[in-house]
Design an enzyme around this catalytic site. Sequence first.
Site, PDB file in Angstrom:
ATOM      1  N   LYS A 104      46.317  26.813  42.139  1.00 30.54           N
ATOM      2  CA  LYS A 104      47.609  27.492  41.968  1.00 30.54           C
ATOM      3  C   LYS A 104      48.690  26.541  42.419  1.00 30.54           C
ATOM      4  O   LYS A 104      48.443  25.633  43.211  1.00 30.54           O
ATOM      5  CB  LYS A 104      47.668  28.750  42.837  1.00 30.54           C
ATOM      6  N   GLY A 216      57.175  46.421  38.038  1.00 39.90           N
ATOM      7  CA  GLY A 216      57.302  45.096  37.423  1.00 39.90           C
ATOM      8  C   GLY A 216      57.487  45.273  35.930  1.00 39.90           C
ATOM      9  O   GLY A 216      56.788  46.076  35.305  1.00 39.90           O
ATOM     10  N   GLY A 218      58.073  42.348  33.896  1.00 38.16           N
ATOM     11  CA  GLY A 218      58.031  40.999  33.342  1.00 38.16           C
ATOM     12  C   GLY A 218      56.974  40.981  32.256  1.00 38.16           C
ATOM     13  O   GLY A 218      56.619  42.029  31.697  1.00 38.16           O
ATOM     14  N   ASN A 219      56.422  39.826  31.995  1.00 40.51           N
ATOM     15  CA  ASN A 219      55.436  39.708  30.916  1.00 40.51           C
ATOM     16  C   ASN A 219      54.249  40.660  31.130  1.00 40.51           C
ATOM     17  O   ASN A 219      53.847  41.381  30.222  1.00 40.51           O
ATOM     18  CB  ASN A 219      54.974  38.240  30.820  1.00 40.51           C
ATOM     19  N   GLY A 221      53.901  43.347  33.304  1.00 43.63           N
ATOM     20  CA  GLY A 221      54.290  44.755  33.389  1.00 43.63           C
ATOM     21  C   GLY A 221      54.641  45.328  32.026  1.00 43.63           C
ATOM     22  O   GLY A 221      54.251  46.448  31.687  1.00 43.63           O
ATOM     23  N   TYR A 222      55.369  44.544  31.244  1.00 45.30           N
ATOM     24  CA  TYR A 222      55.780  45.038  29.931  1.00 45.30           C
ATOM     25  C   TYR A 222      54.571  45.304  29.040  1.00 45.30           C
ATOM     26  O   TYR A 222      54.425  46.379  28.460  1.00 45.30           O
ATOM     27  CB  TYR A 222      56.740  44.058  29.241  1.00 45.30           C
TER      28      TYR A 222
HETATM   29  N1  GLU Z   1      48.867  33.062  36.443  1.00 47.13           N
HETATM   30  C1  GLU Z   1      47.833  33.819  35.838  1.00 47.13           C
HETATM   31  C2  GLU Z   1      46.920  34.417  36.896  1.00 47.13           C
HETATM   32  O1  GLU Z   1      47.299  34.613  38.025  1.00 47.13           O
HETATM   33  C3  GLU Z   1      47.077  33.026  34.765  1.00 47.13           C
HETATM   34  C4  GLU Z   1      46.463  31.757  35.219  1.00 47.13           C
HETATM   35  C5  GLU Z   1      45.908  30.905  34.111  1.00 47.13           C
HETATM   36  O2  GLU Z   1      45.970  31.312  32.960  1.00 47.13           O
HETATM   37  O3  GLU Z   1      45.431  29.817  34.428  1.00 47.13           O
HETATM   38  O4  GLU Z   1      45.815  34.781  36.621  1.00 47.13           O
END
Ligand code: GLU
Length: 421
Positions: A104, A216, A218-219, A221-222
């Site tokens: 991350k 939420g 955003g992407n 939540g929507y």
């Molecule tokens: N950010 C998203 C998650 O927390 C997707 C991560 C990804 O596709 O690598 O799962």
Amino acid sequence: MENNPWQRAQKQLEKIAKAINLPPLLLARLHEPDRTITVSLPMKMDNGDIKIFSGFRVQHNNILGPYKGGLRYHPQVNMDEVRALAFWMSMKCAVVDIPFGGGKGGITVNPKELSERELRDLSKLFARRLATAIGPTIDVPAPDVNTNPTIMAWMVEEYSKIVGKKTPAVITGKPLTAGGSQGRTEATGLGGSYVLFSALKRLKKSPKGLTVAVQGFGNVGYYIALYLEQAGMKVVAVSDSKEGIYVKDGLNPQMTLECKQKKGYLSGCYCVGSVCDLNRGRKITNDELLELPVDVLVPAALENVITKDNAGKIKAKVILEMANGPITTEADTLLKKNNVIVIPDILANSGGVCTSYFEWYQNVHKKKWTKKQVFTKLQTQLEKVTTEVFTTQKKYKDMSLRDAAYALALKRIQKSWKQGS
Ligand code: GLU
């Protein structure tokens, strides 16, 4: 400890490692990330000021495959948060059974305060700083909170320039024109709906007519609101970081989004059927949303929103964790006592990274799948892993679904782990 997600993640790991007898050397490996990276990002802002932003990337482990996970832009981003999120990615990729480890990253910034030029240059600078640490077989970033396909495309462009070769597989969540996959944008929300329906089936409940509140918009939540509404559930509340709305008759997510985009804010967007009407709903706070008398609650924003202070007031019978880490450990215990079923984040929102895997696979093998192919594969995969989580829960009596999901994930990692690796 309650609000430190990294300490919480470590405690979760220790607890399940004990329950399943994880080898101590593997526990030691997973207890700390393989590598943490901090970068300094000095920028000349549009007004001539120099600002230095901090960027992070945590590579938690790569036992199952390349590190994988999103990049988040948020003022609260810090190393402990990113560490926890990277650990959760390891668990998520393992639970959803894709050949990736966990990672991350993020920048401590409020992107809403940046101009497009500033956002692009900052993202490209971040890609330059990370270039030696990432790659299609090393570490594959993706979007997360406040990042999107356009930002991913900028970063791929910069990375490709550095390595001297067009390399779409270095990042997923790209726009279609930059090698993205059909369906990636909708995938996290859609995946959440597959997991929920599959879980409801096991609980002998039909989604039809169930009420739901989504925190939420955003992407994630929507799209979850959209797919749940399409399946006949009644979405009575949604919220963004500023405010929430309550619409008793059930709102139309698509019209609500269009209304919000037009007005710039949610309140007043009480859209039922094809009409938005000021008299159809009311404004609520994010805290009120969580405590509404609904059947299903969907936290789809940030971590730590359900704590020991409000867990006792939650009326929903089922919580679908579309955000990462929205429930603290103390709150989790309280919810369990109150018989609230929590469908854990590492299962509920794994549709996003699962489709990221599909995108990476298409890039590497130079394939292009249709949206229908992507959604069919996603549904098959998520129904399979939801069943496996429920089966694991049965096997270890009295485990919550969260603990069962961790147990399943750790078992899969253990299978691929070689002593001393
Ligand atoms: N950010 C998203 C998650 O927390 C997707 C991560 C990804 O596709 O690598 O799962």
